[in-house]
Motif scaffolding. Structure first.
Motif, short mmCIF file in Angstrom:
data_model
loop_
_atom_site.label_atom_id
_atom_site.label_comp_id
_atom_site.label_asym_id
_atom_site.label_seq_id
_atom_site.Cartn_x
_atom_site.Cartn_y
_atom_site.Cartn_z
N SER A 197 -4.48 -7.55 -2.43
CA SER A 197 -3.75 -6.72 -1.47
C SER A 197 -3.48 -5.21 -1.92
O SER A 197 -3.46 -4.90 -2.91
CB SER A 197 -2.43 -7.32 -0.78
OG SER A 197 -1.69 -7.29 -1.87
N THR B 213 -5.61 -13.90 1.67
CA THR B 213 -5.00 -13.39 0.92
C THR B 213 -3.29 -13.77 0.67
O THR B 213 -2.77 -13.89 2.01
CB THR B 213 -4.94 -12.03 1.09
OG1 THR B 213 -6.20 -11.28 1.00
CG2 THR B 213 -4.22 -11.08 0.03
N ASP C 269 -6.36 -5.69 2.56
CA ASP C 269 -6.62 -6.68 1.47
C ASP C 269 -8.07 -7.06 1.43
O ASP C 269 -8.91 -6.75 2.50
CB ASP C 269 -5.56 -8.03 1.77
CG ASP C 269 -6.06 -8.70 3.07
OD1 ASP C 269 -7.34 -8.92 3.41
OD2 ASP C 269 -5.09 -9.45 3.74
N ASP C 270 -8.39 -7.80 0.39
CA ASP C 270 -9.74 -8.22 0.45
C ASP C 270 -10.24 -9.53 1.16
O ASP C 270 -11.32 -9.98 0.87
CB ASP C 270 -10.39 -8.02 -1.04
CG ASP C 270 -9.73 -9.19 -1.85
OD1 ASP C 270 -8.85 -10.11 -1.50
OD2 ASP C 270 -9.85 -9.38 -3.03
#
Length: 130
Positions: free
Chosen positions: A55, A2, A49-50
């Motif tokens: 985020s 990210t 975040d992923d």
């Protein structure tokens, strides 16, 4: 991985344009009483975040004003701005998706009795422009 965005800078830039009668900053000045109303934007610990692109920073936004009524009114305007106007918006650097309020605007103690503080906590889902 990210790519994190500077959400404080993004919100300060946008809020300065949206609230031209207020001072918008990330730190308080020693001369705060002469700079009312002030909107303070501060990313706080938390969020996430992923792992790819998106985020979710957590942001505290405090409003300082001469009276409780003025602080509540401006905090309500800021709340509407974050939860309505920012949602789905884009700048040259950041795409803001969903926004939400984690802690509604409420009076928060402040040691200077010459002003009042009202604050709220928000989550902002965002990613850099690609």
């Amino acid at each position: 991985m990210t790519v994190l965005v500077d959400i404080e800078l993004e919100l300060i830039t946008r809020a300065t344009a949206r609230f031209p009668d207020a001072v918008v900053r990330d730190e308080l000045d020693n001369n705060l009483l002469a700079e009312l109303p002030t909107i303070k934007v501060e990313q706080i610990p938390g969020g996430g975040d992923d792992g790819l692109r998106l985020s979710r920073p957590i942001v505290d936004i405090n409003v300082y004003a001469a009276t409780r009524a003025d602080a509540i009114s401006l905090a309500r305007d800021v709340h509407d701005w974050v939860t309505s106007e920012l949602r789905g918006s884009t700048s040259s650097t950041v795409v803001i998706g969903r926004t939400g309020c984690l802690s509604l605007p409420a009076s928060r103690p402040y040691e200077n009795i010459g002003l009042r503080r009202v604050g709220a906590t928000y989550e902002i889902f965002c990613h850099p422009v690609s």
